[in-house]
Design an enzyme around this catalytic site. Structure first.
Site, mmCIF file in Angstrom:
data_model
loop_
_atom_site.group_PDB
_atom_site.id
_atom_site.type_symbol
_atom_site.label_atom_id
_atom_site.label_comp_id
_atom_site.label_asym_id
_atom_site.label_seq_id
_atom_site.Cartn_x
_atom_site.Cartn_y
_atom_site.Cartn_z
ATOM 1 N N GLU A 1 -13.567 -3.382 3.217
ATOM 2 C CA GLU A 1 -13.847 -4.051 4.524
ATOM 3 C C GLU A 1 -15.477 -4.255 4.621
ATOM 4 O O GLU A 1 -16.134 -3.530 4.408
ATOM 5 C CB GLU A 1 -13.252 -3.130 5.561
ATOM 6 N N HIS B 1 -8.380 -4.243 10.559
ATOM 7 C CA HIS B 1 -8.439 -2.901 10.709
ATOM 8 C C HIS B 1 -8.244 -2.648 12.243
ATOM 9 O O HIS B 1 -9.400 -2.169 12.671
ATOM 10 C CB HIS B 1 -9.669 -2.418 10.115
ATOM 11 N N ARG C 1 -4.912 3.062 4.264
ATOM 12 C CA ARG C 1 -6.368 2.734 3.741
ATOM 13 C C ARG C 1 -5.970 1.607 2.777
ATOM 14 O O ARG C 1 -5.481 1.363 1.844
ATOM 15 C CB ARG C 1 -7.013 4.006 3.074
#
Length: 315
Positions: A263, A281, A234
């Site tokens: 993000e 991601h 993460r």
């Protein structure tokens, strides 16, 4: 089950939406007409019994509190750190996620990021495309085989990364909350010690309050100017401000990141560094894996409303 109301706050994989639409009464909150309905008719909000979210946006206390008859939150992803699980527990709301099916995908990406960073594949690609190869050969890069790989979090994904790294004749070591008695890999009691004893540090741990910014300046200094950081965990695991400084100052050899703290916002200074690889991601972003994840979401919802055991309960 067509009478059971299910809410999706954000668009996700079209296949998942189609499957939900065919089995339940699906409300898409990003649709303007749906939002107007919710604002004008409290009965619709009261009818919602399930919410399907992704692991990036999650379900905070505010969202959970809007639906008084909510019974289950099904996460289209493995991470539940963006879901207020405490509020869910207090209200007796079940929570599910989609572990296991994305393990191989995330581990594959971690190895790909290592190779891309050490062999500078992205820079090489631009070197050829720009015509620079005609003016001379590319600089030498660094091999992956034989390196020492440190893994932060020896869970499903961490073990899968280790298995793949072994095929490159890498030495594996790790740090996790507890020693894994069944593991043949060397355990280090702290992240700093782990970073001091590896060439490549792979973050594959779940995010908790305790692990936020666990990769700090001390860890980066321990990894050193020849060490590299790979993050498929993460974004909040890494202190991004410190990471930028460590890279710019040469205290860290390089970084390959699939996840970021805010993000899709990425620290601007990273864009100009050639010893950095950035991906949006995509740890589970293949058709095969996203389809399997969607099937688990559907199966969990159907099991719940049929009174059967959940396939992958988190709470």
């Amino acid at each position: 089950m067509e009478s059971i109301s299910v809410l999706m706050p954000r668009p996700t994989f079209p296949y998942l939406e189609e499957q939900l639409d065919g089995r339940f009464k699906l409300f898409r909150l990003w649709d303007n007409r749906t939002e107007i309905q919710f604002n004008n008719d409290s009965a619709i909000a009261n009818s919602i019994r399930a919410v399907v979210v992704n692991s990036v946006d999650g379900a905070d206390a505010d969202l959970i509190g809007k639906y008084p008859n909510l019974e289950i939150v099904s996460c289209y992803g493995v991470g539940v750190d963006k879901i207020d699980t405490r509020k869910c527990a207090d209200k007796g709301i079940r929570v599910t996620n989609t572990p296991d099916v994305l393990t191989d995908e995330a581990a594959d990406l971690a190895i790909g990021l290592i190779l891309a960073l050490l062999r500078r594949l992205c820079v090489c690609d631009q070197y050829v495309r720009s015509g620079k190869w005609k003016r001379g050969n590319f600089n030498l890069t660094t091999k992956f085989s034989g390196k020492t790989v440190g893994i932060l979090g020896l869970g499903r994904i961490g073990k899968a990364v280790a298995k793949r790294a072994e095929a490159f004749d890498c030495t594996i070591c790790y740090h996790s909350r507890t020693v894994k008695p069944e593991s043949k890999y060397r355990y280090h009691p702290s992240v700093v010690e782990l970073a001091s004893n590896c060439d490549i540090l792979v973050v594959a741990r779940s995010l908790t309050k305790e692990t936020e910014h666990i990769i700090n300046g001390e860890v980066m200094n321990a990894l050193g100017p020849k060490g590299v950081l790979i993050n498929v965990g993460r974004g909040k695991h890494v202190d991004e401000a410190e990471l930028v400084c460590a890279l710019l100052e040469g205290r860290l050899g390089g970084a390959a990141l699939d996840v970021f703290q805010d993000e899709p916002n990425v620290p601007q200074p990273l864009f100009g560094l050639q010893n950095v690889v950035l991906t949006p991601h995509i740890g589970s972003a293949t058709v095969e894996t996203r389809t399997a994840m969607a099937d688990i979401v559907i199966a969990n919802l159907e099991a719940y409303f049929l009174g059967k055991p959940l396939l992958t309960p988190f709470l």
